[in-house]
Design a protein around this motif. Structure first.
Motif, PDB file in Angstrom:
ATOM      1  N   SER B  19       1.047  -0.816   0.156  1.00  0.00           N
ATOM      2  CA  SER B  19      -0.052  -0.190  -0.194  1.00  0.00           C
ATOM      3  C   SER B  19       0.804   0.852  -0.324  1.00  0.00           C
ATOM      4  O   SER B  19       0.694   2.094  -0.788  1.00  0.00           O
ATOM      5  CB  SER B  19      -0.686   0.138   1.384  1.00  0.00           C
ATOM      6  N   ASP B  20       2.063   1.058   0.298  1.00  0.00           N
ATOM      7  CA  ASP B  20       3.005   2.440   0.799  1.00  0.00           C
ATOM      8  C   ASP B  20       3.609   2.575  -0.742  1.00  0.00           C
ATOM      9  O   ASP B  20       4.843   3.489  -0.680  1.00  0.00           O
ATOM     10  CB  ASP B  20       3.978   2.047   2.003  1.00  0.00           C
ATOM     11  N   ARG B  21       2.550   1.987  -1.509  1.00  0.00           N
ATOM     12  CA  ARG B  21       3.224   2.514  -3.394  1.00  0.00           C
ATOM     13  C   ARG B  21       4.449   2.101  -3.712  1.00  0.00           C
ATOM     14  O   ARG B  21       5.331   2.045  -4.557  1.00  0.00           O
ATOM     15  CB  ARG B  21       3.803   3.724  -3.215  1.00  0.00           C
ATOM     16  N   SER B  22       5.221   0.626  -2.372  1.00  0.00           N
ATOM     17  CA  SER B  22       6.603   0.309  -2.643  1.00  0.00           C
ATOM     18  C   SER B  22       6.687  -0.737  -3.490  1.00  0.00           C
ATOM     19  O   SER B  22       5.548  -1.333  -3.334  1.00  0.00           O
ATOM     20  CB  SER B  22       6.955   0.540  -1.401  1.00  0.00           C
ATOM     21  N   VAL B  23       7.394  -1.264  -4.625  1.00  0.00           N
ATOM     22  CA  VAL B  23       7.638  -2.459  -4.587  1.00  0.00           C
ATOM     23  C   VAL B  23       9.175  -2.990  -4.307  1.00  0.00           C
ATOM     24  O   VAL B  23      10.483  -2.001  -4.987  1.00  0.00           O
ATOM     25  CB  VAL B  23       7.635  -2.389  -5.912  1.00  0.00           C
ATOM     26  N   LYS B  24       8.836  -4.078  -3.154  1.00  0.00           N
ATOM     27  CA  LYS B  24      10.027  -4.460  -2.714  1.00  0.00           C
ATOM     28  C   LYS B  24      10.674  -5.848  -3.633  1.00  0.00           C
ATOM     29  O   LYS B  24       9.669  -6.597  -3.676  1.00  0.00           O
ATOM     30  CB  LYS B  24      10.143  -4.580  -1.492  1.00  0.00           C
ATOM     31  N   ILE B  25      12.575  -5.811  -3.338  1.00  0.00           N
ATOM     32  CA  ILE B  25      12.844  -6.926  -4.101  1.00  0.00           C
ATOM     33  C   ILE B  25      13.854  -7.737  -2.960  1.00  0.00           C
ATOM     34  O   ILE B  25      14.734  -6.900  -2.715  1.00  0.00           O
ATOM     35  CB  ILE B  25      13.161  -7.077  -5.689  1.00  0.00           C
ATOM     36  N   PHE B  26      13.811  -8.534  -2.793  1.00  0.00           N
ATOM     37  CA  PHE B  26      13.948  -9.196  -1.509  1.00  0.00           C
ATOM     38  C   PHE B  26      14.908 -10.812  -2.567  1.00  0.00           C
ATOM     39  O   PHE B  26      14.429 -11.421  -3.983  1.00  0.00           O
ATOM     40  CB  PHE B  26      13.450 -10.217  -0.494  1.00  0.00           C
ATOM     41  N   ASN B  30      19.452 -19.017   0.128  1.00  0.00           N
ATOM     42  CA  ASN B  30      19.380 -19.605   1.549  1.00  0.00           C
ATOM     43  C   ASN B  30      19.246 -19.553   2.547  1.00  0.00           C
ATOM     44  O   ASN B  30      19.802 -19.002   3.585  1.00  0.00           O
ATOM     45  CB  ASN B  30      21.217 -18.900   1.588  1.00  0.00           C
ATOM     46  N   GLY B  31      17.940 -19.586   3.137  1.00  0.00           N
ATOM     47  CA  GLY B  31      17.146 -19.363   3.722  1.00  0.00           C
ATOM     48  C   GLY B  31      17.347 -17.583   3.932  1.00  0.00           C
ATOM     49  O   GLY B  31      15.724 -17.680   5.063  1.00  0.00           O
ATOM     50  N   GLY B  32      17.659 -17.204   3.631  1.00  0.00           N
ATOM     51  CA  GLY B  32      17.720 -15.408   4.154  1.00  0.00           C
ATOM     52  C   GLY B  32      16.726 -14.549   3.050  1.00  0.00           C
ATOM     53  O   GLY B  32      16.279 -14.751   2.745  1.00  0.00           O
ATOM     54  N   GLN B  33      16.701 -13.088   3.411  1.00  0.00           N
ATOM     55  CA  GLN B  33      15.945 -12.749   3.047  1.00  0.00           C
ATOM     56  C   GLN B  33      16.616 -11.580   3.142  1.00  0.00           C
ATOM     57  O   GLN B  33      16.469 -10.346   4.241  1.00  0.00           O
ATOM     58  CB  GLN B  33      14.689 -12.191   3.702  1.00  0.00           C
ATOM     59  N   ILE B  34      16.599 -10.565   2.108  1.00  0.00           N
ATOM     60  CA  ILE B  34      17.635  -9.204   2.035  1.00  0.00           C
ATOM     61  C   ILE B  34      17.015  -9.138   0.930  1.00  0.00           C
ATOM     62  O   ILE B  34      17.086  -8.677   0.044  1.00  0.00           O
ATOM     63  CB  ILE B  34      19.703  -9.826   1.463  1.00  0.00           C
ATOM     64  N   LEU B  35      16.388  -7.914   1.561  1.00  0.00           N
ATOM     65  CA  LEU B  35      16.234  -6.402   0.665  1.00  0.00           C
ATOM     66  C   LEU B  35      17.425  -5.484  -0.376  1.00  0.00           C
ATOM     67  O   LEU B  35      18.700  -5.242  -0.018  1.00  0.00           O
ATOM     68  CB  LEU B  35      16.106  -4.983   1.625  1.00  0.00           C
ATOM     69  N   ILE B  36      16.688  -6.386  -2.191  1.00  0.00           N
ATOM     70  CA  ILE B  36      17.913  -6.159  -3.107  1.00  0.00           C
ATOM     71  C   ILE B  36      17.271  -4.592  -3.555  1.00  0.00           C
ATOM     72  O   ILE B  36      18.216  -3.600  -3.964  1.00  0.00           O
ATOM     73  CB  ILE B  36      17.864  -7.008  -3.909  1.00  0.00           C
ATOM     74  N   ALA B  37      16.425  -4.516  -3.586  1.00  0.00           N
ATOM     75  CA  ALA B  37      15.616  -3.085  -4.118  1.00  0.00           C
ATOM     76  C   ALA B  37      14.828  -2.277  -3.987  1.00  0.00           C
ATOM     77  O   ALA B  37      13.766  -3.012  -3.338  1.00  0.00           O
ATOM     78  CB  ALA B  37      15.545  -3.551  -5.975  1.00  0.00           C
ATOM     79  N   ILE B  71       7.009  -1.384 -15.885  1.00  0.00           N
ATOM     80  CA  ILE B  71       7.279  -2.233 -16.143  1.00  0.00           C
ATOM     81  C   ILE B  71       8.832  -2.099 -15.638  1.00  0.00           C
ATOM     82  O   ILE B  71       9.329  -1.368 -16.116  1.00  0.00           O
ATOM     83  CB  ILE B  71       7.901  -2.668 -17.542  1.00  0.00           C
ATOM     84  N   TRP B  72       9.275  -2.622 -14.995  1.00  0.00           N
ATOM     85  CA  TRP B  72      11.249  -2.372 -14.329  1.00  0.00           C
ATOM     86  C   TRP B  72      11.749  -3.509 -14.410  1.00  0.00           C
ATOM     87  O   TRP B  72      11.351  -4.519 -15.216  1.00  0.00           O
ATOM     88  CB  TRP B  72      11.135  -2.462 -12.592  1.00  0.00           C
ATOM     89  N   ARG B  73      12.622  -3.019 -15.095  1.00  0.00           N
ATOM     90  CA  ARG B  73      13.919  -3.917 -15.897  1.00  0.00           C
ATOM     91  C   ARG B  73      15.478  -3.724 -14.843  1.00  0.00           C
ATOM     92  O   ARG B  73      15.266  -2.203 -14.576  1.00  0.00           O
ATOM     93  CB  ARG B  73      14.668  -2.814 -17.254  1.00  0.00           C
ATOM     94  N   GLU B  74      16.130  -4.628 -14.891  1.00  0.00           N
ATOM     95  CA  GLU B  74      17.322  -4.659 -14.309  1.00  0.00           C
ATOM     96  C   GLU B  74      18.441  -4.488 -15.595  1.00  0.00           C
ATOM     97  O   GLU B  74      17.996  -5.079 -16.289  1.00  0.00           O
ATOM     98  CB  GLU B  74      17.526  -5.748 -12.919  1.00  0.00           C
ATOM     99  N   GLU B  75      19.173  -3.072 -15.101  1.00  0.00           N
ATOM    100  CA  GLU B  75      20.181  -3.728 -15.548  1.00  0.00           C
ATOM    101  C   GLU B  75      21.617  -2.804 -15.179  1.00  0.00           C
ATOM    102  O   GLU B  75      21.344  -1.630 -14.316  1.00  0.00           O
ATOM    103  CB  GLU B  75      20.125  -2.333 -17.143  1.00  0.00           C
ATOM    104  N   ASN B  76      22.394  -3.415 -15.042  1.00  0.00           N
ATOM    105  CA  ASN B  76      24.184  -3.688 -14.578  1.00  0.00           C
ATOM    106  C   ASN B  76      23.648  -3.627 -12.775  1.00  0.00           C
ATOM    107  O   ASN B  76      24.189  -2.668 -11.913  1.00  0.00           O
ATOM    108  CB  ASN B  76      24.200  -2.158 -14.649  1.00  0.00           C
ATOM    109  N   GLY B  77      22.727  -3.943 -12.379  1.00  0.00           N
ATOM    110  CA  GLY B  77      22.099  -4.394 -11.045  1.00  0.00           C
ATOM    111  C   GLY B  77      21.268  -3.375 -10.248  1.00  0.00           C
ATOM    112  O   GLY B  77      20.880  -3.159  -9.394  1.00  0.00           O
ATOM    113  N   THR B  78      20.777  -1.708 -11.825  1.00  0.00           N
ATOM    114  CA  THR B  78      20.664  -1.199 -10.944  1.00  0.00           C
ATOM    115  C   THR B  78      18.174  -1.064 -11.099  1.00  0.00           C
ATOM    116  O   THR B  78      18.602  -1.486 -12.390  1.00  0.00           O
ATOM    117  CB  THR B  78      20.538  -0.050 -10.819  1.00  0.00           C
ATOM    118  N   TRP B  79      18.003  -1.307 -10.729  1.00  0.00           N
ATOM    119  CA  TRP B  79      16.339  -1.549 -11.156  1.00  0.00           C
ATOM    120  C   TRP B  79      15.876   0.169 -11.621  1.00  0.00           C
ATOM    121  O   TRP B  79      15.898   1.011 -11.119  1.00  0.00           O
ATOM    122  CB  TRP B  79      15.174  -1.931 -10.168  1.00  0.00           C
TER     123      TRP B  79
END
Lengths: 790, 308
Positions: B19-26, B30-37, B71-79
């Motif tokens: 709801s907070d307008r965000s899209v997050k990628i984890f 290996n069982g972890g949950q690391i926010l990457i974007a 539509i989001w795209r990752e290029e060189n590690g940045t979304w």
């Protein structure tokens, strides 16, 4: 859009009743204001200024205040306000900078009372003092706010915002002397009406113009502001510095904001452009509106709650020239539509689940759920610390991992990696795969492999393997134990697969038959079978379950158990031939062998030497052909493959298909095979098992599948004469019209193997070039290059 | 509030939207949950996210209350935002990528009742086709059918693109599930109307076709019921519903395991249940995760807390 619900509210002496309704105005409205009796509403616009009575079923036009012969700019209203104490008193703000007051009590048709022409530019807002009958405040585009006493002809005091323009002015409801004003530069100022020299407080509330503000009707310090930055902010003004309490994000710039009566956290907003809807927000839930009114077809310009103590009626005026009464009950509620949960099935069988945190948090101390015994699926719950939400509408995200042995897909990866699909004799492949499956705890699959082995392979090797067992007595004992142990393990797997068992039973029955006919050696395992001398019992009966398993287990067990066992060397070439023979004769061969090897591809130790099966073929034919048609097993195997595929284990289907090759291929229609292949390859690729996937592609016999490997591989051919790319046509170069691959020695076109020198690009038939270069080291084409042949 | 969570093709990343307008990628390896974007760009609650097949790169689609599909795209590690589609008149509720065999095609279902199909035509261009009035009041979910090729593949000349029949299912506020098929002229036509639910259809999920001869669709609804629809015949015209279970509350999601033999169902009673078809064709619950423990006390406190 016509909703017929009706609401009646009793408020003290008066009763409010009505329904969602609208009426057409002659012109677009700029602002509306409600009389304190909640029964009349005034609508003002550039070319409209009318009072409507709000009746039960409809709006009724009561009075048109636009009178006079020539239209005056004084009547072009930007804002209108109805005094909340005096039913006869109204004020309008004109676009030419004039503030006009109206007295409805005047007997003449023209109700205009006073005219203040002090502002230089459009007056954006007028506001009566909530408790003082004669005090009127105005805010103008020229940057000044003026306070008028209606008993005097001109303003009492002028407040300079020191800024471009004033968008809104609002008297505080609780503090007698205080008013707030908002500015185009994003500031909000707080003034004491007695101190026109400077504002008491100023802070930047929004990024860009602040279009509106509204004091909370009950909470004395709360001020809501709305701006072009699409946000509504709620400020606590009681503290030393204005503190932002809430921030609501809307999807368009906020033109009006009005607290909802009797609902502490609710406020209504409408937007200045793009969005025509009116929203009611719960400020604690800043992203999804609590209610939405979608009646207007153009921008909503004015909103007003009908009664200061009634939360259900909202009035609105719009640029679409309509006046609406909205019932809160009829509003659509986006919150109700919003999905509170997210769920996703992960690749490895894990589940990602997001849900309201309030519900999740309560059980965070719980132990992982244990599934019922037959399908043990466990979940480990991990709370994600990266989600900083709390309270009313926040979610917790958790990923449930299936533990090994449950629904996890780990087995898939392991199996895919470890299965051997080709390159070895069939029996070994089956044994290997069975072993892999067993080690992964997939007994049913292991059993199937074993069974396939017994069905399709010559049992000739088994006795040899067993030979070493039978030599020592301990060996056979150990074997016995192993069997019973495995049986226990296998029980659950078997239960779920009755059809397979049946087919197994059928398949096995003939072995049993063979055993009983050739009981040369006594063995504990065989005692049960020996008991029955009538083969028919075994063919029809259901008893075979247990001893079948015993038989099935053994061959593959003996094999991995005894890696050092010496297989006769001749067996290998012999088997290779078998691999390529169609299933019919082969499985006969299987039968053929059996009697001579004392009928035991099972665990019976055999002392008889292994013979070449070829000589026996004719005998077996005569003996068993009538009993078992050649494709007897194929049907079963086909059913088995379908069964696995339907179970979702397409891996098994494809693996068996590859391993058995031609033996089953003809029984399963091409399309299904292809479908299995593509499904399996797709799965493998999801698990990033590229090598396995490639192997499967390579081994597949379906053309459509094997051509996958040729996709996006291009071969560029250049003409050897003009060095330009050749067309796809073949031998002749389009550009120089010569045959491209002429043999430099014999000057004929080379079809097939063409060898050429990388230095001068001349070449020809391999034989010719080899011969030439034996005698000379120069290029046969005479180009002078010293070619090298290696 | 998180509205959707989706794992990517390889199961290594999890995208959530809220709801907070965000899209997050984890990163969930290996069982972890690391926010990457943390992708910002929507101006309203984001309802759903969808990963495209990795053969097109790392592409994520999200749809929001702000009527947009990004539509989001990752290029060189940045979304980064690669495309924004603003062709709907109301909240966009669902997005789903077509099977990769068809190319990059995205179906979006919106509250304005329309379904739009975005097709990537190269060089950053997207072609839009719109099915108006697909569902009256609104469309809540879209799900593509797995890629199936009519007739045998063998007959296809190699190298030529096989002629797929593209199909997808949608569920809406008209209580219906509709199946759509692309005609030869590229127009989308309603093929089937599946009627069984008595309230809004909340989610539809077309089962992945892993060696199955039949087509299967799972649907869940506001009315608390989950249906499994199967179609055995090749023409795809006769669908028969089977009631999986009637829950006491709204069922929000249905999700198939990749081998299509287990169905996960999440409902308003805050439970996730897993269902498997037994040998005799009955659907049985094999496990559940009860999230509703202590929910009574939780709901009391709910109204008093503030959201950040």
């Amino acid at each position: 859009m016509e909703k017929m619900s009706r609401v009646t509210t009793a408020l003290g002496g008066s009763v409010l009743t009505g329904r969602t309704m609208h009426c057409h105005l002659d012109a677009p409205a700029n602002a509306i204001s409600v009389c304190r009796d909640a029964a009349q509403v005034v609508v003002a616009g550039r070319s409209i200024f009318k009072i409507y009575a709000i009746e039960e079923e409809q709006f009724v036009e009561k009075l048109n205040l636009r009178v006079g012969r020539k239209p005056s700019l004084n009547l072009s209203c930007a804002d209108v306000v109805w005094h909340q104490m005096d039913e006869n008193l109204l004020a309008t703000a004109a676009t030419n900078g004039v503030v006009v007051t109206w007295n409805l009590g005047r007997p003449s048709r023209n109700k205009q009372d006073q005219l203040f022409t002090e502002h230089k530019r459009t007056v954006n807002k007028v506001c009566f003092h909530p408790t003082e009958a004669h005090v009127l405040l105005s805010g103008s585009q020229d940057g000044f706010m003026k306070c008028f006493d209606l008993r005097r002809k001109d303003s009492v005091s002028t407040f300079s915002g020191q800024s471009e323009s004033v968008r809104d002015v609002q008297f505080s409801i609780r503090d007698y002397f205080t008013f707030a004003s908002t500015f185009e530069n994003g500031n909000v100022q707080l003034w004491d009406i007695r101190r026109p020299d400077r504002c008491e407080r100023m802070f930047t509330a929004h990024n860009g113009p602040v279009f509106c503000c509204d004091w909370h009707p009950e909470d004395r310090g709360w001020l809501a502001t709305g701006g072009r930055d699409k946000m509504v902010k709620v400020w606590d003004m009681t503290t030393h510095r204005a503190k932002e309490m809430h921030c609501v994000q809307t999807i368009a710039s906020v033109a009006r904001v009005k607290w909802r009566p009797e609902c502490r956290h609710h406020l209504a907003t409408c937007s200045m452009m793009v969005d025509h809807n009116i929203y009611v927000w719960d400020v604690r839930r800043p992203f999804v509106p609590a209610a939405m009114f979608e009646e207007h077809r153009d921008v909503t310009t004015g909103i007003a709650w009908r009664h200061p103590h009634d939360p259900s009626f909202l009035l609105s005026g719009s640029k679409d020239s309509s006046l609406c009464q909205h019932l809160f009950r009829d509003a659509s509620q986006p919150v109700e539509r919003a999905n509170p949960e997210g769920l996703c099935y992960g690749l490895f069988g894990d589940l990602a689940f997001a849900a309201k945190e309030s519900l999740v948090a309560a059980e965070s101390g719980r132990k992982p759920y244990t599934g019922d015994r037959r399908h043990p699926i466990f979940f480990k719950r991990k709370l994600d610390p990266a989600e900083p939400f709390a309270g009313l509408a926040s979610s917790a995200l958790s990923v449930f991992e299936t533990e090994p042995g449950g629904g996890a897909m780990r087995w898939f990866v392991d199996t895919a990696e470890r299965y051997a699909l080709a390159g070895r004799p069939l029996a070994e492949l089956c044994d290997h795969n069975a072993k892999v499956a067993r080690e992964l705890g997939r007994n049913q699959v292991a059993q199937t492999w074993t069974m396939l082995r017994t069905i399709y392979c010559s049992p000739g090797l088994l006795p040899t393997a067993n030979l070493s067992h039978s030599v020592g007595k301990g060996g056979s004992c150990g074997l016995q134990l192993m069997n019973s142990f495995n049986l226990k393990d296998m029980a659950p797997g078997l239960g779920s697969e009755t059809r397979l068992d049946r087919s197994k039973g059928d398949a096995r029955s003939d072995t049993v038959l063979l055993d009983s006919s050739a009981t040369l050696i006594t063995n504990e395992d065989n005692e049960e079978t020996e008991g029955s001398d009538v083969p028919a019992d075994y063919l029809l009966g259901d008893v075979e379950g247990e001893d079948d398993e015993l038989y099935l287990l053994d061959p593959e067990h003996t094999h991995p158990e005894e890696p050092e066992c010496v297989l006769p060397q001749e067996a290998f070439p012999l088997r290779h031939e078998i691999v390529d023979t169609p299933p019919g004769p082969e499985h006969l061969q299987d039968k053929a062998d059996s009697p001579h090897v004392s009928g035991s591809e099972a665990d019976v130790a055999s002392l008889a030497p292994v013979d070449s099966s070829f000589s026996l073929l004719s005998v077996s034919h005569a003996l068993y052909d009538s009993r078992l048609p050649p494709d007897f097993f194929s049907v079963l195997v086909r059913d088995m493959l379908h069964f696995y595929a339907e179970q979702g284990d397409v891996q098994m289907a494809v693996s068996v298909l590859i391993v058995l090759g031609e033996r089953v291929r003809k029984d399963i229609d091409e399309q299904t095979q292809e479908h299995w292949y593509t499904s399996y390859i797709d799965l493998l690729q999801r698990f990033r098992l590229w090598n396995v996937s490639n192997e499967v592609v390579k081994l597949s016999t379906s053309r459509a599948v094997s051509c996958l490997n040729q996709a996006s591989t291009t071969l560029h051919v250049n003409c050897s004469h003009c060095k330009r790319p050749m067309s796809s046509r073949g031998w002749v170069c389009d550009r120089c019209h010569r045959c491209a691959s002429m043999c430099a020695v014999c000057h004929h076109v080379v079809k097939g193997l063409f060898v050429w020198c990388q230095g001068c690009s001349h070449g020809g038939h391999l034989q010719h070039i080899m011969k030439w270069l034996e005698g000379s080291s120069h290029c046969p084409a005479g180009c002078g290059h010293l070619c090298e042949y290696s | 509030m998180i509205h959707d969570a989706q794992m990517d093709y390889y199961g290594t990343r999890l995208a959530t939207c809220s709801s907070d307008r965000s899209v997050k990628i984890f990163d969930v390896r290996n069982g972890g949950q690391i926010l990457i974007a943390d992708l910002r760009g929507h101006e309203g609650p984001v309802w759903q996210v969808a990963w495209a097949h990795p053969m097109y790169g790392n592409i994520l689609a999200s749809c929001s209350y702000d009527r947009k599909v990004i539509i989001w795209r990752e290029e060189n590690g940045t979304w980064e935002k690669s495309h924004e589609h603003a062709g709907h008149d109301s909240s966009v509720n669902s997005v789903c990528w077509a099977p990769h065999d068809y190319g990059l095609i995205l179906a979006c279902g919106s509250s304005d009742g329309a379904i739009s199909l975005l097709t990537y035509t190269g060089e950053g261009q997207w072609e839009v086709k719109k099915i108006n009035n697909a569902h009256t009041i609104g469309c809540n979910a879209v799900s593509w059918a797995p890629a199936v090729i009519p007739g045998s593949l063998i007959d296809q000349p190699s190298g030529q693109k096989p002629n797929y029949i593209k199909k997808f299912a949608s569920g809406g506020c008209d209580n219906l599930i509709k199946l759509w098929k692309e005609e030869e002229d590229g127009q989308w036509k309603e093929e089937q109307k599946l009627e069984a639910h008595s309230d809004w259809v909340r989610d539809v999920a077309w089962a992945p076709s892993i060696g199955l001869p039949t087509s299967t669709i799972a649907s869940c609804s506001q009315d608390g019921r989950v249906f499994i629809w199967t179609c055995d015949d090749a023409s795809g015209n006769t669908w028969s519903p089977k009631l999986l279970h009637k829950f006491n509350d709204v069922v929000w999601h249905v999700s198939w395991s990749i081998t299509a033999n287990i169905l996960a169902v999440s409902g308003g009673d805050n439970k996730v249940t897993l269902w498997k078809e037994s040998v005799d064709g009955q659907w049985v619950c094999i496990s559940d995760v009860n999230k509703g423990q202590g929910s009574v006390s939780a709901s009391v406190t709910e109204g008093q807390q503030n959201e950040q």
